[in-house]
Design an enzyme around this catalytic site. Structure first.
Site, short mmCIF file in Angstrom:
data_model
loop_
_atom_site.label_atom_id
_atom_site.label_comp_id
_atom_site.label_asym_id
_atom_site.label_seq_id
_atom_site.Cartn_x
_atom_site.Cartn_y
_atom_site.Cartn_z
N HIS A 86 -7.13 -6.98 0.83
CA HIS A 86 -6.06 -6.01 0.69
C HIS A 86 -4.90 -6.28 1.65
O HIS A 86 -3.74 -6.07 1.29
CB HIS A 86 -6.62 -4.62 0.95
CG HIS A 86 -5.63 -3.51 0.87
ND1 HIS A 86 -4.91 -3.22 -0.27
CD2 HIS A 86 -5.21 -2.61 1.82
CE1 HIS A 86 -4.11 -2.18 -0.04
NE2 HIS A 86 -4.28 -1.80 1.21
N ASP B 117 0.83 -1.19 0.00
CA ASP B 117 0.00 0.00 0.00
C ASP B 117 0.88 1.26 0.00
O ASP B 117 1.67 1.45 -0.91
CB ASP B 117 -0.95 -0.07 1.20
CG ASP B 117 -2.03 0.99 1.21
OD1 ASP B 117 -3.05 0.81 0.53
OD2 ASP B 117 -1.84 2.00 1.92
#
Length: 292
Positions: free
Chosen positions: A272, A107
């Site tokens: 994620h 991320d």
């Protein structure tokens, strides 16, 4: 469960004028640096780091502006540019005795890792990118109603003041929404780890917003310049992503290919938070990368 990585020592290392990073360090052998994402800290690596420490020196910092690392006030576009944050990481590794190291980022940390690979190719030996696109490509592919998934990107791109006030009105609801919505297996982030993430984020609102604001400004400029010059990542690169292509209408490997000479792209069925939801899968990918 504990909010430390067992067997890891904690260090506080000055990496720039007035800025020190907190890092958990464990193991011995060739170095690998693991960079966390949003809204997390180095603790997201707790499973992967423990495995890699069997035969590597594993360095897990909190990024500038996050966790227990320093959070300098945003005094210009470069304070939280990925170029600045990448330089932090290289300085940290050198201070710990590692002029060359493998690097993995998730991320926000993946954007820092990407920039470190472009700016410091002699330092980064191998690069892993988790569930993100390069900043320039991310903005290029987000359009229409599908861009709603990135609503927070547009909020935190606004000038200083309003985003910080809005998030501070209920920070646990804001940051917690991502922990809830971006995960497929909620048990992968237990209550004590979740509380640690929320506490750390609550205390870092201005710097987190500044990090995102940079990605709508100076980071785009840096990526644009590299694209124009044809700069590429010369080290082996592994990308592990969810299959966002169908939802957002892009071919992820095709977007990555222009940036690297040596790409292995993998799609995961995890949510994620890959390092917490599927640590064995991810560790396998990282160990394979390190042999290339």
């Amino acid at each position: 469960m504990t909010t430390v990585i067992p067997g890891f020592a904690h260090h506080r290392v000055t990496v720039a004028d007035g800025v020190a990073l907190h890092a958990a360090v464990g193991g011995s052998g060739p170095a690998i640096v693991l960079l966390h994402g949003f809204p997390q800290t180095h603790l997201m690596w707790r499973h992967v780091a423990a495995d890699l420490a069997a035969d590597h020196t594993v360095i897990c910092p909190d990024l500038r502006g996050y966790g227990a690392s320093d959070k300098p006030a945003e005094n210009g576009p470069d304070t939280y540019s990925k170029r600045t944050m990448a330089a932090d990481v290289v300085a940290l590794a050198r201070a710990l005795g590692h002029g060359r190291f493998a690097l993995a980022g998730h991320d926000r940390g993946a954007l820092v890792a990407f920039r470190a690979g472009l700016d410091h190719p002699n330092a980064v030996t191998h690069l892993a990118i988790l569930d993100v696109l390069p900043t320039l490509d991310m903005w290029d592919v987000m359009h229409g109603v599908s861009a709603a998934v990135g609503w927070h990107l547009y909020l935190m791109a606004q000038p200083p003041g309003l985003p910080e006030k809005m998030i501070a009105a209920d920070p646990d609801a804001f940051f917690g929404s991502f922990l809830d919505q971006w995960i497929k297996d909620p048990a992968a982030i237990p209550a004590d780890i979740r509380d640690a993430y929320l506490t750390a984020s609550r205390e870092a609102i201005p710097s987190i917003v500044a990090d995102y604001r940079a990605s709508a400004g100076v980071d785009v400029s840096h990526d644009t310049a590299d694209r124009a010059l044809g700069n590429r990542l010369p080290m082996p690169v592994t990308v592990v992503q969810q299959d966002w292509g169908a939802a957002l209408g892009y071919d992820a490997p095709a977007l990555w290919q222009p940036w690297t000479d040596d790409l292995h792209h993998h799609t995961t069925t995890a949510g994620h938070f890959i390092a917490e939801e599927s640590p064995t899968e991810l560790t396998t990918h990282l160990r394979t990368l390190l042999t290339r």
